[in-house]
Design an enzyme around this catalytic site. Structure first.
Site, mmCIF file in Angstrom:
data_model
loop_
_atom_site.group_PDB
_atom_site.id
_atom_site.type_symbol
_atom_site.label_atom_id
_atom_site.label_comp_id
_atom_site.label_asym_id
_atom_site.label_seq_id
_atom_site.Cartn_x
_atom_site.Cartn_y
_atom_site.Cartn_z
ATOM 1 N N SER A 143 0.690 -1.290 0.033
ATOM 2 C CA SER A 143 -0.023 0.145 -0.029
ATOM 3 C C SER A 143 0.998 1.137 -0.068
ATOM 4 O O SER A 143 0.140 2.432 -0.021
ATOM 5 C CB SER A 143 -0.966 -0.072 1.112
ATOM 6 O OG SER A 143 -2.173 -0.789 0.891
ATOM 7 N N LYS A 146 -0.100 3.821 -2.467
ATOM 8 C CA LYS A 146 -1.169 4.931 -2.751
ATOM 9 C C LYS A 146 -0.496 6.201 -2.344
ATOM 10 O O LYS A 146 -1.422 7.206 -2.680
ATOM 11 C CB LYS A 146 -2.011 4.693 -1.237
ATOM 12 C CG LYS A 146 -2.774 3.160 -1.299
ATOM 13 C CD LYS A 146 -3.728 3.009 -0.151
ATOM 14 C CE LYS A 146 -4.643 1.894 -0.361
ATOM 15 N NZ LYS A 146 -3.802 0.606 -0.151
ATOM 16 N N SER A 198 -5.486 3.372 4.518
ATOM 17 C CA SER A 198 -5.105 2.437 3.650
ATOM 18 C C SER A 198 -6.247 1.673 2.993
ATOM 19 O O SER A 198 -6.168 0.408 2.688
ATOM 20 C CB SER A 198 -4.069 1.552 4.124
ATOM 21 O OG SER A 198 -3.103 1.111 3.017
ATOM 22 N N LYS A 303 3.287 6.437 5.138
ATOM 23 C CA LYS A 303 2.482 5.362 4.455
ATOM 24 C C LYS A 303 3.065 3.977 4.867
ATOM 25 O O LYS A 303 4.148 3.783 4.683
ATOM 26 C CB LYS A 303 2.513 5.461 3.020
ATOM 27 C CG LYS A 303 1.424 4.585 2.231
ATOM 28 C CD LYS A 303 -0.102 5.162 2.711
ATOM 29 C CE LYS A 303 -1.154 4.235 2.596
ATOM 30 N NZ LYS A 303 -0.996 3.056 3.662
#
Length: 365
Positions: A143, A146, A198, A303
């Site tokens: 993720s 993203k 997320s 992140k």
């Protein structure tokens, strides 16, 4: 044996000349002769009919009682299984190893005793690399994808207040989500959930509502990566659930530099939590980074990511002793070890005097 008795009885009664006092002794005599000759008895006949042995040794009274209790019932009656043997701990399928594990990168020693297979620490201002571990290995990034998704959304200049709706297509592709069918949220809210919590369905919702759809969105992601000099990276979906979304520590440091220039990405990625009303029900969403929730570090952007192929991943921009750092950790071993690695780097930087540590090389942009 009963059959033999019946035959003898029938034969002796068919002889009218025999008187009763003679007939009965004759029956006993014939029965004894046949039993002796054939070497059988009623218990033996019963056992031979079931295929068991007749010459078993004698047992004690207690043993006979035990055997009598375990003696099978007649073949005409149903036998019910009374015990079931199950293993206490049923065997489970072994988890699929990460790509880094398969490549032999897991648990490699380093000076900081990090638990991540790949790591990099970069001075954000000077772009000098202060620490690196397997920096040029291309691995799945989960993720962390993203961040690229967010940049492409914001580059499109699509209205952030536009209301988007979760459709059957979103539900079918990403089955696990609290954004249920028919849920409505603005593009800005979807971006917040993608960066902070997320949320995969929110990420795909953003890509699906891009001009040209999800396919055009992924093409834009790869174009953006190329423009940033991320030559060892590739994107195939907007969420990171596919193992074909890959990058290196160097490329991710470049992506951190670029994404830090977006004010909304910085703000949304470090929100501790938020509450949104989804289909008339309030839903609480938390930040996936426990360091953000705990306030342990001065984090400007972050992140997290995880899929089996990637292991636990984390990228951050954080200040330590006033020094802005770019931190990259891929394929960390345990659930919390990526965050522990960030703390180890913080402690390492705090232990140095001004002018230290010495840079290894400079990150090319």
């Amino acid at each position: 044996m009963r059959l033999i008795q019946a035959v003898i009885y029938s034969v002796t009664h068919s002889l009218p000349a025999l008187q009763t006092r003679v007939r009965y002794p004759l029956q006993i005599l014939l029965l004894g002769i046949l039993s002796f000759t054939l070497g059988i008895a009623e218990p033996a006949l019963a056992q031979s009919s079931t295929g068991t042995q007749t010459n078993k040794p004698k047992q004690s009274a207690q043993g006979n009682k035990s055997n009598a209790a375990q003696k099978p019932k007649s073949s005409n009656s149903k036998q019910v299984r009374t015990t079931v043997n199950r293993p206490k701990n049923p065997p489970q399928a072994a988890a699929r190893p990460s790509f880094a594990t398969a490549m032999g990168l897991r648990n490699q020693p380093d000076d900081l005793n990090l638990k991540s297979s790949v790591a990099m620490v970069v001075d954000q201002h000077s772009k000098e690399i202060l620490f690196e571990k397997n920096p040029d290995v291309s691995l799945p990034i989960a993720s962390i994808t993203k961040l690229m998704t967010a940049m492409v959304v914001l580059d499109s200049n699509a209205p952030l207040d536009e209301v988007l709706t979760i459709t059957q297509e979103d539900v079918k592709i990403y089955s696990k989500s609290r954004l249920s069918l028919g849920a409505k949220l603005t593009r800005e809210e979807a971006l917040l959930l993608a960066l902070m919590s997320s949320e995969n369905r929110a990420s795909y919702l953003l890509a699906r509502n891009y001009p040209g759809g999800a396919k055009a969105f992924v093409e834009a992601m790869n174009h953006k990566a190329y423009s940033l000099g991320m030559t060892n990276s590739s994107f195939t979906d907007p969420t990171g659930l596919l193992a074909t979304n890959v990058s290196t520590a160097e490329d991710l440091a470049r992506m951190l530099v670029a994404s830090y220039n977006y004010k909304l990405i910085r703000e949304f990625s470090i929100w501790p939590d938020t509450t949104l009303v989804i289909n008339k029900r309030p839903q609480v969403f938390l930040n996936t980074n426990r360091l953000v929730r705990a306030g342990d570090m001065e984090i400007g952007l972050q992140k997290t990511g995880f899929i089996s192929a990637a292991g636990k991943c984390l990228v951050m921009q954080a200040k330590v002793n006033g020094l802005p750092l770019l931190l990259v950790f891929l394929d960390s071993v345990g659930t919390q070890s990526r965050f522990a690695d960030a703390v180890r780097v913080r402690d390492w930087i705090e232990s140095y005097q001004p002018g230290e540590p010495k840079p290894i090389r400079r990150l090319t942009m």
